[in-house]
Design an enzyme around this catalytic site. Structure first.
Site, mmCIF file in Angstrom:
data_model
loop_
_atom_site.group_PDB
_atom_site.id
_atom_site.type_symbol
_atom_site.label_atom_id
_atom_site.label_comp_id
_atom_site.label_asym_id
_atom_site.label_seq_id
_atom_site.Cartn_x
_atom_site.Cartn_y
_atom_site.Cartn_z
ATOM 1 N N HIS A 196 38.150 -20.136 -39.904
ATOM 2 C CA HIS A 196 37.976 -18.845 -39.223
ATOM 3 C C HIS A 196 38.769 -17.761 -39.948
ATOM 4 O O HIS A 196 39.902 -17.440 -39.581
ATOM 5 C CB HIS A 196 38.426 -18.936 -37.760
ATOM 6 C CG HIS A 196 38.023 -17.751 -36.929
ATOM 7 N ND1 HIS A 196 37.124 -17.830 -35.888
ATOM 8 C CD2 HIS A 196 38.379 -16.444 -37.000
ATOM 9 C CE1 HIS A 196 36.953 -16.635 -35.353
ATOM 10 N NE2 HIS A 196 37.716 -15.771 -36.013
ATOM 11 N N HIS A 222 37.835 -13.860 -41.729
ATOM 12 C CA HIS A 222 36.829 -12.824 -41.968
ATOM 13 C C HIS A 222 37.024 -12.253 -43.379
ATOM 14 O O HIS A 222 38.073 -11.666 -43.669
ATOM 15 C CB HIS A 222 36.973 -11.698 -40.948
ATOM 16 C CG HIS A 222 36.651 -12.109 -39.548
ATOM 17 N ND1 HIS A 222 35.427 -11.866 -38.963
ATOM 18 C CD2 HIS A 222 37.386 -12.764 -38.605
ATOM 19 C CE1 HIS A 222 35.425 -12.337 -37.723
ATOM 20 N NE2 HIS A 222 36.609 -12.894 -37.484
ATOM 21 N N HIS A 275 32.606 -16.225 -31.237
ATOM 22 C CA HIS A 275 33.873 -15.730 -30.694
ATOM 23 C C HIS A 275 33.839 -15.814 -29.168
ATOM 24 O O HIS A 275 32.924 -15.275 -28.543
ATOM 25 C CB HIS A 275 34.089 -14.270 -31.091
ATOM 26 C CG HIS A 275 34.551 -14.078 -32.498
ATOM 27 N ND1 HIS A 275 33.762 -14.332 -33.586
ATOM 28 C CD2 HIS A 275 35.748 -13.647 -32.986
ATOM 29 C CE1 HIS A 275 34.444 -14.061 -34.700
ATOM 30 N NE2 HIS A 275 35.658 -13.646 -34.361
ATOM 31 N N HIS A 329 38.564 -19.013 -31.540
ATOM 32 C CA HIS A 329 39.756 -18.732 -30.718
ATOM 33 C C HIS A 329 39.786 -19.628 -29.479
ATOM 34 O O HIS A 329 40.361 -20.693 -29.501
ATOM 35 C CB HIS A 329 39.863 -17.247 -30.363
ATOM 36 C CG HIS A 329 39.865 -16.359 -31.558
ATOM 37 N ND1 HIS A 329 40.893 -16.357 -32.476
ATOM 38 C CD2 HIS A 329 38.946 -15.452 -32.019
ATOM 39 C CE1 HIS A 329 40.626 -15.482 -33.437
ATOM 40 N NE2 HIS A 329 39.449 -14.931 -33.194
ATOM 41 N N GLU A 333 38.946 -15.193 -26.502
ATOM 42 C CA GLU A 333 40.052 -14.523 -27.197
ATOM 43 C C GLU A 333 40.632 -13.483 -26.239
ATOM 44 O O GLU A 333 41.691 -13.676 -25.648
ATOM 45 C CB GLU A 333 39.572 -13.882 -28.489
ATOM 46 C CG GLU A 333 40.695 -13.227 -29.285
ATOM 47 C CD GLU A 333 40.223 -12.601 -30.589
ATOM 48 O OE1 GLU A 333 41.091 -12.334 -31.432
ATOM 49 O OE2 GLU A 333 39.005 -12.369 -30.762
ATOM 50 N N ASP A 372 42.313 -15.599 -39.642
ATOM 51 C CA ASP A 372 41.532 -14.530 -39.021
ATOM 52 C C ASP A 372 41.367 -13.322 -39.944
ATOM 53 O O ASP A 372 40.350 -13.182 -40.610
ATOM 54 C CB ASP A 372 42.158 -14.119 -37.691
ATOM 55 C CG ASP A 372 41.162 -13.490 -36.732
ATOM 56 O OD1 ASP A 372 39.965 -13.461 -37.048
ATOM 57 O OD2 ASP A 372 41.571 -13.032 -35.659
ATOM 58 N N ASP A 373 42.366 -12.427 -39.979
ATOM 59 C CA ASP A 373 42.246 -11.174 -40.743
ATOM 60 C C ASP A 373 43.532 -10.872 -41.516
ATOM 61 O O ASP A 373 44.353 -10.055 -41.089
ATOM 62 C CB ASP A 373 41.937 -10.010 -39.800
ATOM 63 C CG ASP A 373 40.564 -10.121 -39.158
ATOM 64 O OD1 ASP A 373 39.572 -10.036 -39.891
ATOM 65 O OD2 ASP A 373 40.495 -10.296 -37.934
ATOM 66 N N ASP A 375 35.684 -9.683 -44.710
ATOM 67 C CA ASP A 375 35.874 -8.237 -44.654
ATOM 68 C C ASP A 375 37.212 -7.861 -44.038
ATOM 69 O O ASP A 375 37.578 -6.681 -44.003
ATOM 70 C CB ASP A 375 34.722 -7.538 -43.913
ATOM 71 C CG ASP A 375 33.954 -8.438 -42.957
ATOM 72 O OD1 ASP A 375 34.519 -9.471 -42.541
ATOM 73 O OD2 ASP A 375 32.810 -8.112 -42.613
#
Length: 349
Positions: A13, A15, A210, A234, A213, A293-294, A17
Site C-alpha cells: 500500500h 501511492h 480503502h 488500512h 481509515e 502510504d504516502d 503519486d
C-alpha cells in the site's frame, strides 16, 4: 528474482503519486514554471509538502494540491516510477505494488483529444519506468490503478486494468467519500462503482479498497460484502466492531496497514495508553502487512514505519509474518507469487 540478502520486504500500500522525492517535485515544478511555496526555495517546498502534526485526512491530503499539476507528462510519469524503484532498494523492498491514479499523470491536452488513449500512454510510461528500475536496482514493482467512488475514473481504471492485465497491472483500488469521514447514511452506494467492482471480479481482476481509515467499521463491512474486495486498505476501525473483527480473523482478510500515516491522517488517535490497531492485529495474528502510504507527504519511506513499529513493541517474528502475509496477499500471478514466497522464505531464515 535475484535480490540482495537485505531486500526482503513486501510493500502493498504505497501511492506512487504520493511517493515522489521532494527534489524531483522541485525540479518538475521549476521546469513547468509553477508557483513554489514560500520564498521559492527547495527548503520551503519540502516544508510545505510534509505533514508533521496529526489532524484529519483532508489536512493530510492538502500537499498534493501543491505539486500534482507538475506530474502531468509522460516524461514525469516514467521518471517517478524509475526513481521509486531506487527508493525501494534503499528500503529493503523486494516487491512492491504501487498504486496510482493514471489521471494524475494525464497531460492536459489528452483530456480533449482522447482520454483513454492518453491514460493508456500514462500506464505504459509508468510500466517502462518500473521495468528500467527493476533492471537497474533489483526490486520488482507492479501497478494497482486507483479510481474514486462517484466519478468516471472507476470506469477508466477498470478498462485500463483489462487492457494491461498481465502486462504490469495487477489490480484496482478505489477511494470512497464514505471513508473520508462522511456519514455513510448521507452517501448513497454508487451503482457505477459497484458494477465496476463486480465486472472486475468476473474478469479475474484483483481488487483492494480503502476502508476503515477515517470511516467506521461499516465501511469495511461494505468493502467486503458489497464490493467483494480481496484486501482492505488500512481498516483500523474494524476493531470497533468485535464481530466484524472476529470474522476478518476467521476469513484471513488482509489489512494493508501504514503506521505513520495512520497517525498523521487522524485515523488513529493514541490517547493515554490505548494500543494502536496494528499492535492488536499482531497480537491476534491478523493477516496484515506494513506499508508507507504516502512518503512524499510523511517525509519518510517504509523503513521508518518498521522502526516505528519496533518502538511500539513489534519484533522480528512479527515482521517476518507480516512479509509472508504480504507475499501471500499480493496480486501477482500464482507462478510469480510462488517465486516471491520462496525468495521471502530464503531471505527471512
Amino acid at each position: 528474482m535475484k535480490l540482495d540478502s537485505d531486500q526482503k520486504r513486501v510493500e502493498l500500500h504505497v501511492h506512487l503519486d504520493g511517493a515522489i522525492r521532494h527534489e524531483t517535485i522541485y525540479d518538475l515544478m521549476r521546469k513547468n514554471k509553477m508557483k513554489l511555496p514560500g520564498d521559492g526555495s527547495f527548503e520551503a517546498l519540502s516544508k510545505a509538502l510534509t505533514v508533521t502534526e496529526p489532524k484529519d485526512l483532508a489536512n493530510f491530503l492538502k500537499p498534493f494540491g501543491i505539486y500534482i499539476q507538475a506530474l502531468k507528462s509522460l516524461e514525469a510519469a516514467e521518471r517517478v516510477a524509475y526513481e521509486f524503484c531506487e527508493e525501494m532498494t534503499k528500503n529493503k523492498v523486494a516487491y512492491a505494488e504501487a498504486r496510482y491514479s493514471p489521471h494524475n499523470f494525464l497531460p492536459e491536452h489528452q483530456k480533449e483529444v482522447s482520454k483513454l488513449s492518453g491514460l493508456k500512454q500514462v500506464v505504459e510510461a509508468i510500466t517502462r519506468g518500473f521495468k528500467r528500475g527493476e533492471e537497474d536496482f533489483g526490486p520488482k514493482v507492479t501497478s494497482i490503478l486507483c479510481g474514486f467512488n462517484g466519478d468516471e475514473s472507476v470506469d477508466d481504471v477498470l478498462k485500463l486494468a483489462q487492457i494491461f492485465k498481465g502486462e504490469g497491472v495487477v489490480g484496482i483500488d478505489m477511494a470512497t467519500k464514505q471513508d473520508l469521514g462522511y456519514n455513510p447514511e448521507e452517501v448513497k452506494l454508487n451503482s457505477q462503482a459497484i458494477r465496476c467492482y463486480e465486472e472486475a471480479r468476473k474478469c479475474g481482476i484483483h481488487r483492494t479498497l480503502h476502508a476503515g481509515e477515517s470511516g467506521g467499521p461499516e465501511m469495511v463491512q461494505r468493502a467486503l460484502q458489497v464490493f467483494h474486495a480481496e484486501r482492505i486498505g488500512h481498516g483500523y476501525h474494524t476493531l470497533e466492531d468485535e464481530n466484524l473483527f472476529q470474522n476478518c480473523l476467521r476469513d484471513r482478510v488482509h489489512f494493508e496497514t501504514c503506521p505513520h500515516s495512520s497517525i498523521l491522517t487522524g485515523a488513529v488517535k493514541l490517547d493515554g495508553h490505548k494500543k494502536h490497531p496494528i499492535i492488536r492485529f499482531a497480537e491476534n495474528d491478523a493477516n496484515f502487512s506494513i506499508s508507507s502510504d504516502d512518503p512524499t507527504i510523511i517525509g519518510k519511506w517504509v523503513d521508518s514505519d518498521y522502526q516505528l513499529l519496533e518502538e511500539w513493541g513489534l519484533n522480528a517474528q512479527h515482521f517476518k509474518k507480516a512479509n509472508f502475509n504480504a507475499a501471500e496477499a499480493s496480486f501477482l500471478p500464482q507462478n510469480e507469487k510462488a517465486e516471491l514466497l520462496e525468495v521471502i522464505k530464503k531471505l527471512w531464515t
